[in-house]
Design a protein around this motif. Structure first.
Motif, PDB file in Angstrom:
ATOM      1  N   LEU A  91      18.031  20.288   0.570  1.00  9.83           N
ATOM      2  CA  LEU A  91      17.237  20.827   1.709  1.00  9.83           C
ATOM      3  C   LEU A  91      18.050  20.829   2.757  1.00  9.83           C
ATOM      4  O   LEU A  91      18.464  19.925   3.293  1.00  9.83           O
ATOM      5  CB  LEU A  91      15.849  20.043   1.985  1.00  9.83           C
ATOM      6  N   PRO A  92      18.306  22.211   3.514  1.00  9.95           N
ATOM      7  CA  PRO A  92      19.361  22.448   4.408  1.00  9.95           C
ATOM      8  C   PRO A  92      18.853  21.657   5.730  1.00  9.95           C
ATOM      9  O   PRO A  92      19.780  21.154   6.335  1.00  9.95           O
ATOM     10  CB  PRO A  92      19.644  24.046   4.362  1.00  9.95           C
ATOM     11  N   ASP A  93      17.659  22.000   6.233  1.00  9.37           N
ATOM     12  CA  ASP A  93      17.198  21.466   7.497  1.00  9.37           C
ATOM     13  C   ASP A  93      15.868  20.855   7.320  1.00  9.37           C
ATOM     14  O   ASP A  93      15.046  21.155   7.866  1.00  9.37           O
ATOM     15  CB  ASP A  93      17.061  22.610   8.367  1.00  9.37           C
ATOM     16  N   ALA A  94      15.873  19.589   6.761  1.00 12.82           N
ATOM     17  CA  ALA A  94      14.686  18.922   6.553  1.00 12.82           C
ATOM     18  C   ALA A  94      14.523  17.872   7.733  1.00 12.82           C
ATOM     19  O   ALA A  94      15.338  17.461   8.231  1.00 12.82           O
ATOM     20  CB  ALA A  94      14.715  18.109   5.220  1.00 12.82           C
ATOM     21  N   VAL A  95      13.115  18.059   8.464  1.00 11.18           N
ATOM     22  CA  VAL A  95      12.849  17.005   9.472  1.00 11.18           C
ATOM     23  C   VAL A  95      12.745  15.625   8.822  1.00 11.18           C
ATOM     24  O   VAL A  95      11.794  15.604   8.148  1.00 11.18           O
ATOM     25  CB  VAL A  95      11.711  17.726  10.043  1.00 11.18           C
ATOM     26  N   VAL A  96      13.362  14.663   9.233  1.00 12.35           N
ATOM     27  CA  VAL A  96      13.353  13.357   8.590  1.00 12.35           C
ATOM     28  C   VAL A  96      13.091  12.442   9.696  1.00 12.35           C
ATOM     29  O   VAL A  96      13.491  12.522  10.791  1.00 12.35           O
ATOM     30  CB  VAL A  96      14.297  13.150   7.912  1.00 12.35           C
ATOM     31  N   VAL A  97      12.117  11.319   9.282  1.00  8.39           N
ATOM     32  CA  VAL A  97      12.081  10.213  10.195  1.00  8.39           C
ATOM     33  C   VAL A  97      12.158   8.865   9.430  1.00  8.39           C
ATOM     34  O   VAL A  97      12.094   9.112   8.090  1.00  8.39           O
ATOM     35  CB  VAL A  97      10.613  10.164  10.668  1.00  8.39           C
ATOM     36  N   PRO A  98      12.324   7.879   9.950  1.00 10.72           N
ATOM     37  CA  PRO A  98      12.399   6.631   9.192  1.00 10.72           C
ATOM     38  C   PRO A  98      11.226   6.537   8.300  1.00 10.72           C
ATOM     39  O   PRO A  98       9.919   6.602   8.905  1.00 10.72           O
ATOM     40  CB  PRO A  98      12.579   5.494  10.102  1.00 10.72           C
ATOM     41  N   SER A  99      11.263   5.946   7.219  1.00 10.65           N
ATOM     42  CA  SER A  99       9.879   5.829   6.389  1.00 10.65           C
ATOM     43  C   SER A  99       8.929   4.707   6.904  1.00 10.65           C
ATOM     44  O   SER A  99       7.912   4.884   6.589  1.00 10.65           O
ATOM     45  CB  SER A  99      10.373   5.289   4.996  1.00 10.65           C
ATOM     46  N   THR A 100       9.434   3.788   7.701  1.00 13.62           N
ATOM     47  CA  THR A 100       8.782   2.833   8.520  1.00 13.62           C
ATOM     48  C   THR A 100       7.752   3.670   9.499  1.00 13.62           C
ATOM     49  O   THR A 100       6.833   2.880   9.852  1.00 13.62           O
ATOM     50  CB  THR A 100       9.307   1.770   8.884  1.00 13.62           C
ATOM     51  N   ALA A 101       7.947   4.779   9.875  1.00 14.05           N
ATOM     52  CA  ALA A 101       7.272   5.425  10.921  1.00 14.05           C
ATOM     53  C   ALA A 101       6.005   5.984  10.251  1.00 14.05           C
ATOM     54  O   ALA A 101       5.098   6.129  10.759  1.00 14.05           O
ATOM     55  CB  ALA A 101       7.903   6.420  11.424  1.00 14.05           C
ATOM     56  N   VAL A 102       5.871   6.447   8.954  1.00 14.80           N
ATOM     57  CA  VAL A 102       4.939   6.968   8.215  1.00 14.80           C
ATOM     58  C   VAL A 102       3.958   5.755   7.776  1.00 14.80           C
ATOM     59  O   VAL A 102       4.250   4.860   7.296  1.00 14.80           O
ATOM     60  CB  VAL A 102       5.332   7.630   7.109  1.00 14.80           C
ATOM     61  N   ALA A 103       2.642   6.104   8.388  1.00 11.31           N
ATOM     62  CA  ALA A 103       1.630   5.074   7.922  1.00 11.31           C
ATOM     63  C   ALA A 103       0.375   5.903   6.943  1.00 11.31           C
ATOM     64  O   ALA A 103       0.215   7.137   7.155  1.00 11.31           O
ATOM     65  CB  ALA A 103       0.897   4.414   9.028  1.00 11.31           C
ATOM     66  N   VAL A 104      -0.442   5.342   6.237  1.00 10.39           N
ATOM     67  CA  VAL A 104      -1.449   5.860   5.580  1.00 10.39           C
ATOM     68  C   VAL A 104      -2.741   5.092   5.745  1.00 10.39           C
ATOM     69  O   VAL A 104      -2.872   3.551   5.607  1.00 10.39           O
ATOM     70  CB  VAL A 104      -1.194   5.903   3.997  1.00 10.39           C
ATOM     71  N   GLY A 105      -3.597   5.613   6.141  1.00 14.17           N
ATOM     72  CA  GLY A 105      -4.902   4.850   6.690  1.00 14.17           C
ATOM     73  C   GLY A 105      -6.101   5.817   6.390  1.00 14.17           C
ATOM     74  O   GLY A 105      -5.937   7.017   5.954  1.00 14.17           O
ATOM     75  N   ALA A 106      -7.163   5.554   7.209  1.00 15.68           N
ATOM     76  CA  ALA A 106      -8.324   6.335   7.176  1.00 15.68           C
ATOM     77  C   ALA A 106      -7.891   7.993   7.729  1.00 15.68           C
ATOM     78  O   ALA A 106      -8.718   8.678   7.160  1.00 15.68           O
ATOM     79  CB  ALA A 106      -9.480   5.680   7.970  1.00 15.68           C
ATOM     80  N   PRO A 107      -7.214   8.125   8.537  1.00 14.72           N
ATOM     81  CA  PRO A 107      -6.947   9.320   9.033  1.00 14.72           C
ATOM     82  C   PRO A 107      -6.024  10.286   7.954  1.00 14.72           C
ATOM     83  O   PRO A 107      -6.050  11.423   8.084  1.00 14.72           O
ATOM     84  CB  PRO A 107      -6.213   9.354  10.400  1.00 14.72           C
ATOM     85  N   GLY A 108      -5.680   9.620   7.040  1.00 14.15           N
ATOM     86  CA  GLY A 108      -4.788  10.130   6.006  1.00 14.15           C
ATOM     87  C   GLY A 108      -3.311   9.672   6.341  1.00 14.15           C
ATOM     88  O   GLY A 108      -2.917   8.383   6.814  1.00 14.15           O
ATOM     89  N   THR A 109      -2.312  10.539   5.949  1.00 15.44           N
ATOM     90  CA  THR A 109      -0.928  10.335   6.483  1.00 15.44           C
ATOM     91  C   THR A 109      -0.649  10.611   7.899  1.00 15.44           C
ATOM     92  O   THR A 109      -0.567  11.834   8.168  1.00 15.44           O
ATOM     93  CB  THR A 109      -0.043  10.886   5.290  1.00 15.44           C
ATOM     94  N   TYR A 110      -0.081   9.672   8.488  1.00 14.91           N
ATOM     95  CA  TYR A 110      -0.040   9.847  10.144  1.00 14.91           C
ATOM     96  C   TYR A 110       1.404   9.170  10.604  1.00 14.91           C
ATOM     97  O   TYR A 110       1.804   8.242  10.135  1.00 14.91           O
ATOM     98  CB  TYR A 110      -1.279   9.620  10.743  1.00 14.91           C
ATOM     99  N   VAL A 111       1.410   9.589  11.699  1.00 17.70           N
ATOM    100  CA  VAL A 111       2.735   8.771  12.784  1.00 17.70           C
ATOM    101  C   VAL A 111       2.132   8.778  13.948  1.00 17.70           C
ATOM    102  O   VAL A 111       1.301   9.481  14.429  1.00 17.70           O
ATOM    103  CB  VAL A 111       4.005   9.596  12.497  1.00 17.70           C
ATOM    104  N   TYR A 112       2.762   7.899  14.741  1.00 13.99           N
ATOM    105  CA  TYR A 112       2.510   7.764  16.290  1.00 13.99           C
ATOM    106  C   TYR A 112       3.655   8.590  16.755  1.00 13.99           C
ATOM    107  O   TYR A 112       4.924   7.998  16.719  1.00 13.99           O
ATOM    108  CB  TYR A 112       2.256   6.558  16.719  1.00 13.99           C
ATOM    109  N   VAL A 113       3.499   9.658  17.599  1.00 12.83           N
ATOM    110  CA  VAL A 113       4.513  10.395  18.538  1.00 12.83           C
ATOM    111  C   VAL A 113       4.357   9.919  19.844  1.00 12.83           C
ATOM    112  O   VAL A 113       3.243   9.937  20.396  1.00 12.83           O
ATOM    113  CB  VAL A 113       4.265  11.842  17.967  1.00 12.83           C
ATOM    114  N   ILE A 114       5.465   9.628  20.483  1.00 17.46           N
ATOM    115  CA  ILE A 114       5.509   9.166  21.719  1.00 17.46           C
ATOM    116  C   ILE A 114       5.356  10.562  22.722  1.00 17.46           C
ATOM    117  O   ILE A 114       6.607  11.162  22.599  1.00 17.46           O
ATOM    118  CB  ILE A 114       6.788   8.300  22.064  1.00 17.46           C
ATOM    119  N   GLY A 115       4.579  10.562  23.431  1.00 17.32           N
ATOM    120  CA  GLY A 115       4.732  11.755  24.351  1.00 17.32           C
ATOM    121  C   GLY A 115       4.952  11.439  25.954  1.00 17.32           C
ATOM    122  O   GLY A 115       5.664  10.421  26.137  1.00 17.32           O
ATOM    123  N   ALA A 116       4.646  12.147  26.813  1.00 14.32           N
ATOM    124  CA  ALA A 116       4.844  11.874  28.267  1.00 14.32           C
ATOM    125  C   ALA A 116       4.070  10.665  28.599  1.00 14.32           C
ATOM    126  O   ALA A 116       2.953  10.237  28.291  1.00 14.32           O
ATOM    127  CB  ALA A 116       4.526  13.116  28.897  1.00 14.32           C
TER     128      ALA A 116
END
Length: 446
Positions: free
Chosen positions: A341-366
């Motif tokens: 895949l030429p331009d795949a958006v990747v994150v460390p696998s430890t950032a991905v969680a699975v729970g009641a909301p489904g598959t999710y990550v926590y994004v740090i914002g302002a």
């Protein structure tokens, strides 16, 4: 002066005792009150944070974070494979006789045409001599008959003999010619039988353990009375006493060597399509513990039907195997590079969680506050996971400490790391930036 009465004595004793009891009760009451005061003060202090915050107030949670990046991401299919020799040959005797010598070293490489064993050639040499004598005898007879025929034809021209005698002589010459041809064929057969007393390797490869020793009588079914031995094909070979053929040698062609593996039918469309169009797909063979890359090869063939019992399709890969890292019947972990895949958006696998909301990550914002964001994941490579949707390149995601967070929590990043140390290499080592790290299993988006 009169003595005190018993009643007056009792009153005098009771009054001091009452005063002591009151003092004891007062002391106990003071101790209880002090304990309650200390306890309430400690609880109130515990309800406040380090900065004096009250109940319900929390400071920033310490977390680690990484930056999502767009990178070339290899997509690998994984399977369990078995190493199979390019060819497995049981070298059998083609003539019967006494096995004079075994001339190969067991467990060593042999070359095509190399002498493996020698059967006593003397009976076959005698047979060749006899056949040669028959040919010479017939040749002499034919030469004499041909001379007689020439003379008879001359006499017939002079009308000195009957025509029938000439015809008979011509038939004799033709018969002797046919006999000579048969004798020559017998001579060639005797020479062929003699050549078969030298047992040579039909292919180059790795010789197995020696199944028969010199001094045994052998036939075209193997050694007479040989004991049962294991062969490199995983089964057994027995002598005539066991009813099975015992070869003189077992040769496995291991340079190159094949690896057979199966993929589920959901994955074969993309693989077979590229294979039929002549594209070479890279295949890697890893050891049983998935810690060491044994060899790199290419996909060469696919079966023509799916196994109805397993729903899988058998495929075959070829490896040069110059260092003999792959051995026949060895189990290996196979990894097939399907695409990158030429331009795949990747994150460390430890950032991905699975729970009641489904598959999710926590994004740090302002303001260093996190937002719970649902994502769709795709392929996985080593410690990276592709984010098909939900995260953009450049956004920071929490990689450790997710269990202490909720949507809107404030965080303090104590360690930041990059999602990828560098761009993914392409070509023979695609998916391994340093050429050594192993690729992880990959699948479609889910």
């Amino acid at each position: 002066m009169t003595a005190p009465t018993p009643a007056s004595d009792s009153v005098a004793i009771t009054q001091p005792a009452s005063r002591r009891g009151r003092w004891l009760l007062a002391i106990v009451a003071l101790l209880v009150a002090g304990g309650l005061w200390w306890r309430l003060g400690d609880v109130g202090h515990a309800q406040k944070g380090p900065g004096g915050m009250g109940r319900g107030e929390q400071g920033p949670q310490p977390v680690t974070a990484a930056v999502a990046k767009a990178l070339p991401l290899p997509v690998w299919f994984t399977a369990l494979g078995t190493v199979t020799p390019r060819s497995l040959v049981n070298v059998m005797p083609r003539v019967a006789g006494l096995l004079q010598s075994v001339d190969y070293k067991q467990g060593r490489m042999v070359k095509a045409g190399q002498l493996l064993a020698q059967i006593d050639p003397r009976p076959f040499q005698i047979a060749v001599a006899q056949a040669q004598a028959q040919v010479e005898q017939t040749q002499a007879q034919l030469a004499g008959a041909q001379r007689d025929l020439v003379r008879y034809e001359t006499l017939l021209g002079q009308d000195s003999i009957a025509a029938q005698q000439v015809s008979d002589q011509r038939a004799t010459v033709a018969q002797l010619k046919a006999t000579l041809d048969a004798n020559k064929a017998a001579l060639n057969n005797a020479k062929l039988q003699l050549s078969w007393t030298r047992i040579t390797a039909p292919v180059a490869g790795l010789a197995g353990l020696r199944p028969v020793d010199a001094g045994n009588m052998v036939t075209t079914s193997g050694a007479v009375g040989a004991v049962t031995v294991a062969n490199s094909g995983g089964g057994t070979s027995a002598g005539s006493g066991g009813g099975n053929a015992t070869p003189i040698a077992v040769i496995a062609q291991v340079q190159p060597v094949d690896v057979t593996f199966a993929l589920p039918q959901q994955q074969i469309g993309e693989v077979v399509g590229q294979l039929l169009h002549g594209k070479q797909l890279e295949v890697q063979a890893w050891d049983a513990r998935n810690t060491k890359l044994l060899a790199t090869g290419k996909l060469v063939a696919a079966d023509n039907q799916i196994n109805t019992s397993t729903g899988t399709l058998n495929l075959r890969a070829e490896f040069d195997n110059k260092d003999l890292a792959l051995f026949p019947n060895q189990f290996v972990n196979v990894r097939l590079l399907v695409r990158t895949l030429p331009d795949a958006v990747v994150v460390p696998s430890t950032a991905v969680a699975v729970g009641a909301p489904g598959t999710y990550v926590y994004v740090i914002g302002a303001g260093d506050k996190v937002a719970l964001r649902k994502v769709v994941t795709g392929a996985a490579y080593e410690n990276l996971t592709q984010i098909v949707s939900g995260v953009r390149p450049g956004e920071r995601v929490v990689t450790d400490g997710l269990d202490r967070l909720r949507d809107g929590s404030k965080v303090r990043v104590v360690q930041a790391r990059q999602a990828m140390p560098g761009p993914v290499a392409s070509g023979a080592h695609a998916g391994r930036p340093d050429g050594k790290a192993k690729p992880a299993a990959a699948g479609g988006a889910h």
